[in-house]
Scaffold this motif. Structure first.
Motif, PDB file in Angstrom:
ATOM      1  N   VAL A 142       0.860  -1.181   0.000  1.00 16.11           N
ATOM      2  CA  VAL A 142       0.000   0.000   0.000  1.00 16.11           C
ATOM      3  C   VAL A 142       0.896   1.231   0.000  1.00 16.11           C
ATOM      4  O   VAL A 142       1.882   1.294   0.746  1.00 16.11           O
ATOM      5  CB  VAL A 142      -0.928   0.021   1.231  1.00 16.11           C
ATOM      6  N   ALA A 143       0.575   2.201  -0.839  1.00 16.32           N
ATOM      7  CA  ALA A 143       1.328   3.446  -0.904  1.00 16.32           C
ATOM      8  C   ALA A 143       0.373   4.620  -0.711  1.00 16.32           C
ATOM      9  O   ALA A 143      -0.684   4.677  -1.335  1.00 16.32           O
ATOM     10  CB  ALA A 143       2.058   3.574  -2.242  1.00 16.32           C
ATOM     11  N   VAL A 144       0.755   5.558   0.163  1.00  9.39           N
ATOM     12  CA  VAL A 144      -0.043   6.757   0.420  1.00  9.39           C
ATOM     13  C   VAL A 144       0.765   7.967  -0.025  1.00  9.39           C
ATOM     14  O   VAL A 144       1.929   8.124   0.364  1.00  9.39           O
ATOM     15  CB  VAL A 144      -0.398   6.886   1.911  1.00  9.39           C
ATOM     16  N   ARG A 145       0.161   8.830  -0.831  1.00  8.42           N
ATOM     17  CA  ARG A 145       0.876  10.011  -1.297  1.00  8.42           C
ATOM     18  C   ARG A 145      -0.037  11.233  -1.303  1.00  8.42           C
ATOM     19  O   ARG A 145      -1.252  11.112  -1.439  1.00  8.42           O
ATOM     20  CB  ARG A 145       1.437   9.781  -2.697  1.00  8.42           C
ATOM     21  N   ARG A 146       0.580  12.384  -1.144  1.00 12.37           N
ATOM     22  CA  ARG A 146      -0.099  13.669  -1.319  1.00 12.37           C
ATOM     23  C   ARG A 146       0.455  14.282  -2.586  1.00 12.37           C
ATOM     24  O   ARG A 146       1.612  14.677  -2.646  1.00 12.37           O
ATOM     25  CB  ARG A 146       0.170  14.587  -0.119  1.00 12.37           C
ATOM     26  N   ARG A 147      -0.370  14.312  -3.632  1.00 17.21           N
ATOM     27  CA  ARG A 147       0.083  14.814  -4.932  1.00 17.21           C
ATOM     28  C   ARG A 147      -0.417  16.234  -5.145  1.00 17.21           C
ATOM     29  O   ARG A 147      -1.569  16.558  -4.831  1.00 17.21           O
ATOM     30  CB  ARG A 147      -0.409  13.912  -6.057  1.00 17.21           C
ATOM     31  N   THR A 148       0.455  17.084  -5.691  1.00 14.74           N
ATOM     32  CA  THR A 148       0.078  18.421  -6.128  1.00 14.74           C
ATOM     33  C   THR A 148       0.458  18.573  -7.589  1.00 14.74           C
ATOM     34  O   THR A 148       1.476  18.047  -8.041  1.00 14.74           O
ATOM     35  CB  THR A 148       0.793  19.499  -5.294  1.00 14.74           C
TER      36      THR A 148
END
Length: 641
Positions: A57-63
């Motif tokens: 599982v990968a969690v990211r905050r993308r802008t």
């Protein structure tokens, strides 16, 4: 707001420092629209021990780009997908509470912190056919900083992702093949990486990934070692034979089962017998408190669920403690992965999580003498409580699935379309409460502590000295022998005399009240069903133990393994009867609900009568099935080693 999408994509690596020259005008049967460029930045989050990575599982905050926000990329069984969460308006860089909650079973409440920052220069090409856009081709120039190791890496990769869910298999294959031809001509190759985060942390990439800062950095830190042991390797999601089954009966299997009422019961059908006779021996060791010196299998420590002494040394040198630790660690990791799948309401997830909870309990039951008795008793009860909550929800799933089979099997004109829809609607509402109960259980501190304690057990905490004293082979023989002996003892239980006091489950009591068997009163009928039900559970436990030993590469001997296969065959036969009991009880509740609301009870009465007949016929054959099971197991089990 959260959205959920299932990805259908292929990734490719591009070697070298320069942007590849793609001859997109040569796409066969497709054209490419005007490219659009995006500058994107994604900060990836994980716990200090990379618990999310270990569960793929990968969690990211993308802008930047078209999908600004929080993303959760995951594997759930055979499905890879992605969850999107909109940023909080007042604090866009703070994890939304809903996101934290869906990850709770993996993180166990540990804080998430930035582990990598990935900056991407993306060139996006729409792939078009005569009837519209089929896919997107993304060319990514990536620069990633490992925040823990202080290393910056760069690489170039391509991704082709379908943009329509109405494409036929032939259309999807055509677009992939057309784009691949152009990519391969430019020197691209199928990617060896599952996710950018894996490369950012230095797990993979080979010659494709370039370390650019600090120059010529040697990646030897503990952080990099942690990254290399994380769970992003291709196929890290499940072991062979553990893929979700989709719809089926309540047999807790990893494969679909036929739930039709015409299934054979196996009455009088004997299995081919081996030449060896006798009973399996119980493990008779006294319980002693203590710890194994091995403690492999890790849990929260270094390494993923497969990391153990079996990967680093001669398997023949392993002890029983090593094997037991590996079995518990693997099953606990799988329990957590299916916890996540339950939280996102993935298909078959409740069933699969229940299987893991029961498998853990089965391993502990069979390992008495190798784990401190107070630890075993406590863990068994807590796992039993968890399985009960999951079981209530699973029974509703079985009822829904079997209801469809029963309704579809009715001759034309017997039940009206309106009556069928009324039953299906009632079925959907009856399962609402169990779903809420599962969510409350998984959010509870008691459940989270159970998982933490299972990880500690997987590190050898609570093992007795006997666990480390046995070789892996002798340990495997002892625990599988104990599980199989339980099947024989349970199946051999005799019906109590009339008027005798016995403790029976509510399910068994319901069966005793609703059907009548020749020569038996209601209590004896209930007791007979209880023996059948408990024998089926014991057979499943033997199978779980056998499979867990197999995953740990511990050999229990061919005869015991064959005996476990025999028990599984009979488990399927007994499951037909218990499924009928589950469905009969559900229909009885539906009838009471219809009576209170004034609905037409004709349809539910027809189906209820069918299931009562199915249940009674199964119970008439149950004694013979159990006798055959005992005889066949005794024929298969070795008399001595």
């Amino acid at each position: 707001m959260v959205t959920h999408q299932v990805e259908i994509e292929r990734k490719y690596d591009v070697a070298g420092n320069k942007k590849p020259k793609l001859k997109l005008h040569k796409l066969e049967h497709f054209t490419v629209g005007d490219p659009v460029e995006h500058d994107m930045s994604a900060t990836y989050y994980d716990t200090a021990d990379l618990l999310l990575a270990r569960s793929a599982v990968a969690v990211r905050r993308r802008t930047g780009g078209s999908d600004d926000g929080w993303h959760v990329k995951y594997e759930a069984g055979a499905v890879r997908g992605e969850l999107h969460y909109e940023p909080l308006k007042t604090a866009p860089d703070r994890l939304p509470a809903a996101l934290r909650k869906v990850l709770l079973g993996l993180t166990l409440g540990e804080d998430l912190q930035p582990v990598a920052t990935v900056d991407t220069r993306r060139t996006l090409y729409p792939v078009l056919a005569e009837d519209g856009q089929y896919a997107e081709l993304c060319l990514d120039a990536v620069s990633a900083r490992d925040e823990r190791a202080g290393v910056t890496r760069e690489w170039t990769e391509c991704e082709v992702e379908l943009t329509r869910d109405d494409l036929t298999e032939k259309q999807a294959k055509a677009v992939f093949e057309a784009v691949e031809t152009v990519l391969f001509a430019a020197g691209a190759e199928p990617s060896s990486s599952v996710a950018k985060i894996a490369r950012a942390l230095g797990q993979d990439g080979g010659d494709v990934v370039r370390v650019v800062s600090p120059e010529h950095a040697a990646v030897t830190s503990d952080d990099a070692a942690d990254a290399a042991s994380a769970g992003f390797a291709p196929g890290a999601g499940e072991s062979e034979g553990e893929q979700p089954s989709g719809k089926g009966s309540s047999n807790d299997e990893g494969s679909s089962k036929d739930t039709s009422s015409s299934k054979n019961k196996g009455s009088g059908k004997k299995k081919d017998k081996g030449s060896a006779k006798g009973k399996s021996s119980k493990n008779g060791k006294d319980t002693k408190n203590g710890k194994s010196s091995a403690g492999s299998g890790g849990g929260h420590a270094k390494g993923n669920d497969a990391a153990s002494s079996s990967d680093t040394g001669d398997r023949g040198e392993r002890t029983g403690a090593d094997v037991l630790a590996e079995m518990i660690s693997h099953l606990t990791s799988q329990l957590q992965r299916w916890d996540f799948a339950v939280r996102i309401e993935a298909e078959d997830s409740v069933h699969q999580m229940r299987v893991r909870s029961r498998a853990l309990r089965s391993v502990l039951q069979a390992s008495r003498g190798f784990v401190a008795e107070d630890v075993v008793a406590d863990m068994e009860q807590r796992l039993k409580d968890l399985a009960r909550v999951l079981g209530d929800a699973r029974d509703q799933e079985v009822a829904l699935e079997r209801l469809d089979v029963l309704l579809d099997g009715q001759p034309a004109g017997v039940l009206s379309g309106a009556a069928k829809e009324e039953l299906r609607e009632a079925a959907s509402h009856l399962g609402t409460g169990t779903g809420r109960a599962v969510r409350r259980e998984l959010d509870s501190q008691d459940y989270l502590q159970l998982v933490r304690d299972l990880h500690a057990l997987g590190r050898g905490e609570g093992f007795t000295e006997e666990a480390a004293a046995l070789s892996d082979r002798k340990f495997a023989k002892a625990v599988l022998g104990a599980a199989l002996n339980r099947v024989v003892v349970t199946a051999s239980t005799t019906t109590p005399e009339p008027g005798a006091e016995v403790s029976l489950s509510d399910m068994a009591m319901d069966v005793g009240e609703r059907i009548a068997l020749p020569g038996k009163d209601a209590l004896q009928t209930a007791a007979a069903f209880e023996v059948l039900h408990e024998t089926r559970k014991a057979a499943k436990s033997a199978r779980y133990v056998s499979e867990a030993l197999g995953r740990a590469h511990a050999k229990a001997g061919k005869k015991r393994i064959r005996a476990a296969a025999v028990a599984k065959d009979y488990q399927d036969d007994l499951g037909v009867i218990t499924d009928a009991a589950v469905m009969e009880e559900w229909l009885a509740r539906a009838a009471r609900s219809f009576q209170r609301t004034g609905k037409d009870r004709y349809a539910v009465g027809v189906l209820h009568g069918m299931e009562l007949t199915e249940l009674r016929n199964g119970m008439l054959e149950a004694a013979e099935i159990l006798e055959d099971l005992v005889e066949d197991l005794r024929d298969e089990l070795p008399s001595q080693d």
